[in-house]
Scaffold this motif. Structure first.
Motif, short mmCIF file in Angstrom:
data_model
loop_
_atom_site.label_atom_id
_atom_site.label_comp_id
_atom_site.label_asym_id
_atom_site.label_seq_id
_atom_site.Cartn_x
_atom_site.Cartn_y
_atom_site.Cartn_z
N MET A 1 102.36 9.88 6.74
CA MET A 1 102.22 11.06 5.89
C MET A 1 100.94 11.83 6.21
N GLY A 2 99.86 11.11 6.56
CA GLY A 2 98.63 11.79 6.92
C GLY A 2 97.70 12.03 5.76
N SER A 3 96.58 12.71 6.05
CA SER A 3 95.55 12.98 5.05
C SER A 3 95.36 14.47 4.88
N TYR A 4 95.03 14.87 3.66
CA TYR A 4 94.88 16.28 3.35
C TYR A 4 93.42 16.63 3.10
N ILE A 5 93.09 17.87 3.38
CA ILE A 5 91.77 18.44 3.10
C ILE A 5 92.01 19.78 2.43
N SER A 6 91.23 20.13 1.43
CA SER A 6 91.51 21.37 0.70
C SER A 6 90.22 22.06 0.26
N ASP B 1 93.09 26.89 0.08
CA ASP B 1 93.54 26.56 1.43
C ASP B 1 93.58 25.05 1.55
N TRP B 2 94.44 24.57 2.43
CA TRP B 2 94.52 23.14 2.67
C TRP B 2 94.96 22.90 4.11
N GLY B 3 94.65 21.72 4.59
CA GLY B 3 95.04 21.34 5.93
C GLY B 3 95.41 19.88 5.95
N LYS B 4 95.80 19.40 7.12
CA LYS B 4 96.28 18.02 7.23
C LYS B 4 95.83 17.43 8.57
N ASN B 5 95.30 16.23 8.52
CA ASN B 5 94.89 15.50 9.72
C ASN B 5 93.89 16.32 10.54
N PHE B 6 94.26 16.70 11.78
CA PHE B 6 93.36 17.50 12.62
C PHE B 6 93.45 19.00 12.31
N TRP C 1 85.00 21.82 -1.47
CA TRP C 1 85.68 21.51 -0.20
C TRP C 1 85.88 20.00 -0.17
N ARG C 2 87.13 19.60 -0.34
CA ARG C 2 87.47 18.18 -0.49
C ARG C 2 87.82 17.60 0.88
N THR C 3 86.82 16.97 1.49
CA THR C 3 86.90 16.55 2.89
C THR C 3 87.11 15.05 3.08
N GLN C 4 86.95 14.25 2.03
CA GLN C 4 86.83 12.81 2.22
C GLN C 4 88.13 12.14 2.69
N ASP C 5 89.27 12.66 2.28
CA ASP C 5 90.52 12.00 2.64
C ASP C 5 90.77 12.02 4.15
N THR D 1 88.39 12.59 11.35
CA THR D 1 87.10 13.20 11.67
C THR D 1 86.01 12.35 11.04
N ASN D 2 84.76 12.82 11.10
CA ASN D 2 83.67 12.09 10.47
C ASN D 2 82.68 13.08 9.88
N ASP D 3 81.67 12.57 9.18
CA ASP D 3 80.71 13.44 8.50
C ASP D 3 79.99 14.37 9.47
N ASN D 4 79.62 13.87 10.63
CA ASN D 4 78.86 14.68 11.58
C ASN D 4 79.71 15.79 12.18
N GLU D 5 80.99 15.52 12.44
CA GLU D 5 81.86 16.52 13.04
C GLU D 5 82.28 17.59 12.06
N ILE D 6 82.45 17.22 10.81
CA ILE D 6 83.07 18.15 9.87
C ILE D 6 82.12 19.23 9.38
N PHE D 7 80.81 18.94 9.38
CA PHE D 7 79.87 19.96 8.89
C PHE D 7 79.20 20.64 10.08
N VAL D 8 79.72 21.82 10.43
CA VAL D 8 79.17 22.61 11.54
C VAL D 8 78.09 23.55 11.04
N GLY D 9 78.27 24.11 9.84
CA GLY D 9 77.31 25.07 9.29
C GLY D 9 77.51 26.46 9.88
N VAL D 10 76.51 27.32 9.69
CA VAL D 10 76.59 28.70 10.17
C VAL D 10 76.43 28.70 11.68
N GLU D 11 77.42 29.24 12.38
CA GLU D 11 77.38 29.29 13.83
C GLU D 11 76.54 30.47 14.31
#
Length: 391
Positions: free
Chosen positions: A1-6, A15-20, A178-182, A189-199
């Motif tokens: 089923m995978g994991s969701y992020i919203s 907005d929401w996404g799934k897996n990658f 931003w619900r990222t933990q699932d 992904t991981n904590d370091n990859e998910i937070f890019v910040g202002v590019e």
């Protein structure tokens, strides 16, 4: 089923996404915004997990610096309509009507159905938005014929929708979450990859006449607007500052215009005789769209300022004649005075400068926070003007 992020406000999912497959919203937050936040699941289950959260009042500034100012929203709306597939039906609704409806919505009143299962394209909006009492004004305005209408709203830029909702003052104290933990727990992904910040492409390069100007602006942002400091970069001012003086800054602008610089750049001139002259000349250049020019703002505080010159001491309006950035510092601890130093024959005007300006800069350097006994009134107005030019 995978994991969701919203991304959502309360139970309203934007907005929401799934897996990658998800959009990066880290630029809306600071690293310090990570905390335990509610995750909403089926059967009214709410679990606290790590995620990112900040108030909509603070998100507003970051959205506007990303190009979502109220003035620009109509352009986003038009682009959505222009790029929307011809084979899908579009609702008969104008931007003005969208703004009117969404700016009346109180997000705290919204309750999500929180049902398990996947939705077809457009079905989520029909089931959870149009059939929700909180969005009754939108439903009354739209003729819902099929899921195509839902798909139109489902494909709206979530940041566009969020900015519309922020126009309701009742929503400003609510938190964007931003619900990222699932997806992290799911190993996607991981904590370091998910937070890019202002590019870098979203940051503004501030260029001034001298290192003192740069220092004062940067420290003012640190003290007064730390929530948007990460949107600004500055030319290295430690050694051999390359653009000292009005003439060099003008030539620098000529160079940037000739190479059609793509970085977001804000060039700041003094509001004195030489600065106004070069400001006007720079505005006549064929500047790239990403490059903005401004001068230090005219303030009422400068309308009646003590000056000294060939005719002795008089009180004069120094706007456009002798306003450098040091004039925006706290000058209340002494009697500041402008000294008329030179006459510009071409402009038929005297150039003036603030006496003992280095003393005012040194006093500013020791300030540790915005609660110190310091008058930030003029610096706040300066930052407001910089912000206005950037958005």
């Amino acid at each position: 089923m995978g994991s969701y992020i919203s991304l959502g406000v309360g139970e309203l999912e934007l907005d929401w996404g799934k897996n990658f497959g998800f959009r990066d919203y880290s630029k809306l937050f600071l690293p310090s915004d990570k905390k335990n936040i509610p995750y909403y699941y089926a059967d009214d289950e709410v679990i606290l997990k790590p995620g990112y959260s900040t108030s909509l009042g603070r998100v507003k500034s970051r959205l506007e610096l990303l190009g979502y100012s109220l003035k620009n929203l109509n352009n986003h709306f038009q682009q959505h309509n222009d790029n929307y597939p011809d084979y899908l039906e579009q609702p008969d609704i104008s931007f003005e009507t969208m703004l009117e409806i969404f700016s009346r919505i109180n997000i705290k009143d919204y309750k999500n159905k929180k049902e398990d299962g996947d939705y077809d394209l457009g079905e989520y909006v029909i089931e959870n938005i149009f059939l929700n009492e909180t969005f009754k004004d939108l439903k009354n305005h739209i003729d819902i014929k099929d899921n195509d209408i839902g798909a139109y709203f489902e494909n709206l830029d979530s940041l566009f929708t969020l900015r519309l909702l922020i126009e309701n003052p009742n929503n400003l104290k609510m938190n964007l979450e931003w619900r990222t933990q699932d997806v992290i727990d799911g190993g996607w992904t991981n904590d370091n990859e998910i937070f890019v910040g202002v590019e870098e492409a979203d940051k503004f390069l501030i260029v001034t006449e001298g290192s003192s100007d740069t220092f004062i602006i940067r420290k003012s942002l640190e003290l007064l607007r730390p929530d948007i400091l990460d949107f600004f970069t500055f030319v290295d001012m430690e050694d051999n500052y390359p653009f000292t003086g009005t003439g060099n800054l003008y030539r620098f602008c000529q160079g940037l215009a000739s190479i059609r610089i793509q970085n977001k750049t804000l060039v700041l001139f003094d509001n004195d005789v030489e600065g106004i002259d070069k400001y006007n000349k720079t505005n006549k250049l064929n500047l790239p769209n990403q490059m903005k020019i401004m001068k230090l703002p005219e303030l009422e505080e400068f309308n009646n300022f003590l000056t000294a010159g060939p005719t002795g001491e008089t009180n004069e309006n120094i706007n456009g004649k002798a306003v450098a950035i040091e004039c925006f510092l706290d000058l209340t601890k002494s009697t500041p005075i402008i000294r008329w130093t030179s006459y510009n024959k071409d402009l038929d005007a005297y150039q003036g400068s603030l006496e003992n300006k280095d003393d005012y800069v040194r006093a500013f350097k020791v300030i540790k926070n915005s609660n110190d006994n310091y008058d930030f009134t003029k610096l706040t107005k300066l930052l407001d003007e910089i912000y206005k030019n950037c958005i």
